[in-house]
Design a protein around this motif. Structure first.
Motif, mmCIF file in Angstrom:
data_model
loop_
_atom_site.group_PDB
_atom_site.id
_atom_site.type_symbol
_atom_site.label_atom_id
_atom_site.label_comp_id
_atom_site.label_asym_id
_atom_site.label_seq_id
_atom_site.Cartn_x
_atom_site.Cartn_y
_atom_site.Cartn_z
ATOM 1 N N UNK A 1 9.460 -0.513 -0.133
ATOM 2 C CA UNK A 1 8.745 0.632 -0.718
ATOM 3 C C UNK A 1 7.271 0.347 -1.309
ATOM 4 N N UNK A 2 7.216 -1.056 -2.050
ATOM 5 C CA UNK A 2 6.076 -1.015 -2.757
ATOM 6 C C UNK A 2 5.309 -2.165 -2.486
ATOM 7 N N UNK A 3 5.682 -3.218 -1.627
ATOM 8 C CA UNK A 3 4.919 -4.290 -1.293
ATOM 9 C C UNK A 3 3.283 -3.922 -0.983
ATOM 10 N N UNK A 4 3.362 -3.163 0.169
ATOM 11 C CA UNK A 4 2.107 -2.836 0.959
ATOM 12 C C UNK A 4 1.288 -2.391 -0.150
ATOM 13 N N UNK A 5 1.954 -1.145 -0.838
ATOM 14 C CA UNK A 5 1.089 -0.681 -1.894
ATOM 15 C C UNK A 5 0.653 -1.482 -3.156
ATOM 16 N N UNK A 6 1.405 -2.636 -3.525
ATOM 17 C CA UNK A 6 0.870 -3.558 -4.338
ATOM 18 C C UNK A 6 -0.366 -4.324 -3.875
ATOM 19 N N UNK B 1 0.934 4.728 -11.076
ATOM 20 C CA UNK B 1 2.314 4.968 -10.522
ATOM 21 C C UNK B 1 3.489 4.303 -11.465
ATOM 22 N N UNK B 2 4.564 4.893 -11.785
ATOM 23 C CA UNK B 2 5.757 4.004 -12.283
ATOM 24 C C UNK B 2 6.817 4.789 -11.694
ATOM 25 N N UNK B 3 7.976 3.737 -11.274
ATOM 26 C CA UNK B 3 8.995 4.091 -10.878
ATOM 27 C C UNK B 3 10.277 3.036 -11.410
ATOM 28 N N UNK B 4 11.150 3.548 -12.150
ATOM 29 C CA UNK B 4 12.162 2.455 -12.868
ATOM 30 C C UNK B 4 12.693 1.550 -11.924
ATOM 31 N N UNK B 5 12.918 1.867 -10.590
ATOM 32 C CA UNK B 5 13.481 1.006 -9.714
ATOM 33 C C UNK B 5 13.476 1.274 -8.353
ATOM 34 N N UNK B 6 12.529 0.325 -7.517
ATOM 35 C CA UNK B 6 11.985 0.241 -6.203
ATOM 36 C C UNK B 6 12.415 -0.835 -5.406
ATOM 37 N N UNK C 1 13.506 -3.446 -8.398
ATOM 38 C CA UNK C 1 12.903 -3.783 -9.690
ATOM 39 C C UNK C 1 12.202 -2.649 -10.102
ATOM 40 N N UNK C 2 11.728 -2.763 -11.321
ATOM 41 C CA UNK C 2 10.458 -1.666 -11.881
ATOM 42 C C UNK C 2 9.371 -1.705 -10.983
ATOM 43 N N UNK C 3 8.608 -0.722 -10.802
ATOM 44 C CA UNK C 3 7.240 -0.730 -9.967
ATOM 45 C C UNK C 3 6.358 -0.031 -10.926
ATOM 46 N N UNK C 4 5.219 -0.446 -11.467
ATOM 47 C CA UNK C 4 4.111 0.004 -12.073
ATOM 48 C C UNK C 4 3.084 -0.751 -11.565
ATOM 49 N N UNK D 1 -0.759 1.881 -21.068
ATOM 50 C CA UNK D 1 -0.274 3.117 -21.478
ATOM 51 C C UNK D 1 0.807 3.337 -20.693
ATOM 52 N N UNK D 2 0.837 2.879 -19.228
ATOM 53 C CA UNK D 2 2.105 3.133 -18.446
ATOM 54 C C UNK D 2 3.092 1.837 -18.716
ATOM 55 N N UNK D 3 2.647 0.771 -19.222
ATOM 56 C CA UNK D 3 3.662 -0.360 -19.625
ATOM 57 C C UNK D 3 4.138 0.050 -20.835
ATOM 58 N N UNK D 4 3.620 0.913 -21.713
ATOM 59 C CA UNK D 4 4.437 1.457 -23.091
ATOM 60 C C UNK D 4 5.467 2.419 -22.475
ATOM 61 N N UNK D 5 5.198 3.115 -21.474
ATOM 62 C CA UNK D 5 6.260 4.325 -20.813
ATOM 63 C C UNK D 5 7.312 3.235 -20.303
ATOM 64 N N UNK D 6 6.795 2.278 -19.592
ATOM 65 C CA UNK D 6 8.151 1.423 -19.052
ATOM 66 C C UNK D 6 8.892 0.802 -20.053
#
Length: 262
Positions: free
Chosen positions: A214-219, A205-210, A243-246, A255-260
């Protein structure tokens, strides 16, 4: 698991289900709710968000009065115990108010700037994701372990967008994923898509700003299932900033880091 973490983990699991029941009641009578628009139609909030957060916030304050609490609706109350709860009472409010099931309750606990508890509860599907540091991750009690044979080319990648990111940037991200032989999905809840990464339904999963809520539980879920996440700063003012979330399994991360970085 030490007692401090265990008691908080127990409460987080209980609150996920209890808050989910309250939110589901609102969902089932959503046509009667007063819907407010924040900035645009992609970012809506209802009375349900505020009341669910108040329930969680009060229960945490009663049980652990020295813990900090950051909620999407009512902001930050700093604590002195070293533990901070980070909560999104209803992540995916747009699906919620439009009658779709892809919304969830997201509850995290952070210590030393790292998520040590992650609980995501999906009321419409009765799915209960839970993780604690060093204890692994589960979905309805079943242990989650990511499959390294899954990658961007043979699985689905979640992509998120919001009004903090230009349409052009979102288009670039999707184009980049497709150019790498991948395919993408967006369901309206970043927290839930992170849970899907932990369960192997998505390879990343990638989102440029979260925001943190939104993301700590998922992390926590992804890391305890054996996945990787892009470091997310939580110190000082960073706690309130986006911040970005990957997050992904080990096979997809580069691969996702390259997208980021593209």
């Amino acid at each position: 698991m030490d007692n401090d973490l265990e008691t908080r983990f127990s409460l987080a699991n209980t609150l996920g289900v209890e808050a989910g029941a309250v939110a589901l009641d609102y969902f089932n009578r959503r046509d009667t709710l007063v819907i407010e628009t924040k900035r645009d139609l992609h970012d809506v909030v209802s009375v349900a968000d505020r009341n669910v957060e108040k329930l969680i916030r009060q229960r945490v304050a009663d049980a652990f009065p020295n813990d900090g609490f950051l909620g999407e609706e009512d902001g930050l109350e700093e604590g002195t115990s070293g533990y901070t709860w980070i909560v999104d009472p209803i992540d995916g409010t747009a699906p919620f108010v439009n009658g779709m099931p892809t919304w969830c309750i997201s509850i995290a606990v952070v210590k030393d700037e790292k998520p040590v508890i992650g609980v995501i509860y999906v009321p419409c599907l009765e799915e209960h994701y839970a993780a604690a540091a060093g204890q692994g991750a589960t979905l309805n009690g079943k242990v989650l372990t990511l499959d390294p044979s899954r990658n961007m080319q043979n699985a689905l990648t979640g992509i998120g967008s919001n009004n903090h990111v230009t349409p052009e940037r979102v288009g670039e991200i999707i184009t980049n994923v497709l150019a790498r032989g991948g395919n993408f999905i967006r369901n309206g809840s970043g927290a839930l898509m992170l849970a899907y990464v932990a369960s192997g339904r998505l390879v990343g999963y990638y989102e440029p700003v979260m925001r943190a809520w939104d993301c700590m539980a998922g992390f926590c879920l992804v890391q305890e299932a054996g996945g990787r996440v892009l470091p997310y700063p939580l110190s000082g003012e960073n706690l309130m900033a986006g911040h970005p979330v990957l997050a992904s399994n080990a096979s997809c991360y580069e691969d996702l880091l390259a997208v980021h970085n593209s």
